[in-house]
Structure formats: C-alpha cells, structure tokens
Design a protein around this motif. Sequence first.
Motif, short mmCIF file in Angstrom:
data_model
loop_
_atom_site.label_atom_id
_atom_site.label_comp_id
_atom_site.label_asym_id
_atom_site.label_seq_id
_atom_site.Cartn_x
_atom_site.Cartn_y
_atom_site.Cartn_z
N HIS A 91 -3.86 -9.33 -2.14
CA HIS A 91 -4.13 -8.13 -1.84
C HIS A 91 -5.03 -7.96 -0.48
O HIS A 91 -4.71 -7.25 0.45
CB HIS A 91 -4.84 -7.20 -2.82
CG HIS A 91 -4.72 -5.61 -2.33
ND1 HIS A 91 -3.80 -4.75 -2.02
CD2 HIS A 91 -6.10 -4.84 -2.00
CE1 HIS A 91 -4.36 -3.81 -1.62
NE2 HIS A 91 -5.64 -3.57 -1.61
N ASN A 138 -6.90 -3.08 -5.17
CA ASN A 138 -8.41 -2.41 -5.72
C ASN A 138 -7.95 -0.84 -6.29
O ASN A 138 -8.38 -0.77 -7.39
CB ASN A 138 -9.33 -2.38 -4.77
CG ASN A 138 -8.85 -1.72 -3.32
OD1 ASN A 138 -7.71 -2.11 -2.79
ND2 ASN A 138 -9.52 -0.68 -2.97
N ASP A 166 -1.72 -2.12 -4.07
CA ASP A 166 -2.09 -0.63 -4.08
C ASP A 166 -0.73 -0.01 -4.09
O ASP A 166 -0.29 0.83 -3.45
CB ASP A 166 -2.76 -0.39 -2.67
CG ASP A 166 -4.40 -0.55 -2.67
OD1 ASP A 166 -4.80 -0.94 -3.70
OD2 ASP A 166 -4.89 -0.52 -1.85
N ASP A 222 0.79 -1.22 0.08
CA ASP A 222 -0.10 0.02 -0.14
C ASP A 222 0.98 1.28 -0.12
O ASP A 222 0.69 2.17 0.98
CB ASP A 222 -1.16 -0.15 1.20
CG ASP A 222 -2.02 -1.12 1.14
OD1 ASP A 222 -1.72 -2.27 1.26
OD2 ASP A 222 -3.18 -0.79 0.49
N HIS A 229 -3.95 -4.22 1.86
CA HIS A 229 -5.16 -3.51 1.88
C HIS A 229 -5.71 -2.69 3.09
O HIS A 229 -5.91 -1.47 3.00
CB HIS A 229 -6.32 -4.70 1.81
CG HIS A 229 -7.58 -4.13 1.21
ND1 HIS A 229 -7.80 -3.04 0.35
CD2 HIS A 229 -8.95 -4.19 1.81
CE1 HIS A 229 -9.30 -2.71 0.21
NE2 HIS A 229 -9.81 -3.56 1.14
FE LIG Z 1 -6.59 -2.05 -0.95
#
Ligand SMILES: [Fe+2]
Length: 268
Positions: free
Chosen positions: A183, A99, A66, A10, A221
């Motif tokens: 993820h 995502n 991410d 991330d 995530h």
């Molecule tokens: Fe995420």
Amino acid sequence: MSCRIVLFSDIHEEAVFSPGAWKDKRILGWLNSHVMRRKRYDRSRTDRAVRRILEEKPDLVIFPGDAVSTGAPAEFETAWRRLRPLAESGIPMIFTPGNHDVYTRDRACRAAMEDFYRKMNGGRVYGPEPYLVELKGLRIAVVHCAKPVSWVMSSGRMTPDTAAFLRRAADAPSSSPLICTGHFPILIDHPLRESRRRIFGAGEAAAMIRSGKIALSLCGHMHEGYEKLDERGYGEICVGSLTRYGSLAFLTYRDESKIFELKRETID
Ligand SMILES: [Fe+2]
Ligand SMILES: [Fe+2]
C-alpha cells in the motif's frame, strides 16, 4: 515475452456507520467520508474501470489497497459487488490492504477485511508475511505493511522480517527483475513532513530501490498519482486514487530489453 499489468488503487467505498463506530476512530473516518470526500469521489468510476480492465485482459491486476473508508463490513460488501466481475474473470489479481482496510481492531471489521482479501486474491488466506509471485519473467514481492494506528496517524510499518525477505529476494540469483508491491510508497523525499502518513522501517527497501536491486515499487496511498522512474522505468509508481482522480495505470514489461513502460489513463 512481455507482461502486462494494470494497476488501480484507493477506491475508498463510502463509509457506513457500523456497530461501535462511535467509540473509536471510525467516527472520524465516517465524518471524513461524508463531509470531506462526499462530492470529490465518484465511486461509479470503479465500475467503468472494471469494464476497461476486462476489455484489456492484462496478465495481472494489482490493487494496492484502501478499498474502503472505515473497514465496516458493509463497505467491503459494496467494494466486492463492484470488483467481483474482475476477481472472478480468471485474470490473476493481487490485493494488499491499505490503512483504511485495517482501520481499527474491531473484530467484525477485521473478519470482513480477511474475507474480502481471500476473494480478491484467488483464495489466499490473509497473513502479515510477505510472499513472492513469479509471472512472465518477473518476480513480484507482495508486502503487507498496514495495521491499525492511532486517530491522528495513517502510517504503515515494514517489519524487519519483511525487509529481510526483500533482501533475500533481491540477492537471489535470478535474471527476472524484482518488483515490490504494497500500500505505502517506499521512496520518501521529506520524512519529517510526511511523518503522519509515511511508512516506517523501510529504509533498507528504499536503498534497494535506489540501487536497482528492487526494480520497481508499485503502491497506492497518496491519492494524486506520481512516478519516480529512471530511463528503464525502474523506481516507484504510486498509482493514485481511481475514484478521486480516475487514475488507472498500464505497465508493460519487456523481457528482451528488461524495460518497463508506463501508460496512464483517466477514467471519467
Ligand atoms: Fe492509504
Ligand atoms: Fe487512500
């Protein structure tokens, strides 16, 4: 024999307004990145983490996604500029999109993600299918559960094919523990409360983690890292965001004892 794995996640490179972004949820991601996240995320931590990992020379680096904010090609270019020394160091690396890496169905964004994926994974071409890596007494199942979702969701989905792949890997006769990486966290305590950003379709995988058939799930995530582990180090590790909280995790697996040891470090 031991296997040393470094994990980070991330990094969320700052959003860049890309052509057509005003038409879809990229506008929301752009606002989120520039208003909510601007001061809280220190992207230079990625550069310092890369130097730290190169110093450590682990057997494997895992980056469960991410990399960017809205999937814009310019965001992937910045992420690649920072991570290139690591990706080209010869240390094996596994990157799975989050995502935010597959934020919308925009073609240019998708092509940029696939190009980044290939460079980060030693030339592997992106596909939604899971695959298995064997390394120093471990088996690592890599799963791809992120896909574009609506404006209000940041959820993922594990397909029945991926669940079946994990079941076959878990049932295969092997003395090597099975790790799953992707993820999204698979162990979910409050499915209703977390319904906006959880993974769906992963009930069987969660049961396999709880029974020890899957020794460990490694994910990102959630930006505040945590772990749910038993005394052998089996369970789930959510790495946490490198650029928000400085999260870097070092995992050592010892083949003689079949035990995992987790050490966390904070990059300032
Ligand atoms: Fe995420
Ligand atoms: Fe994230």
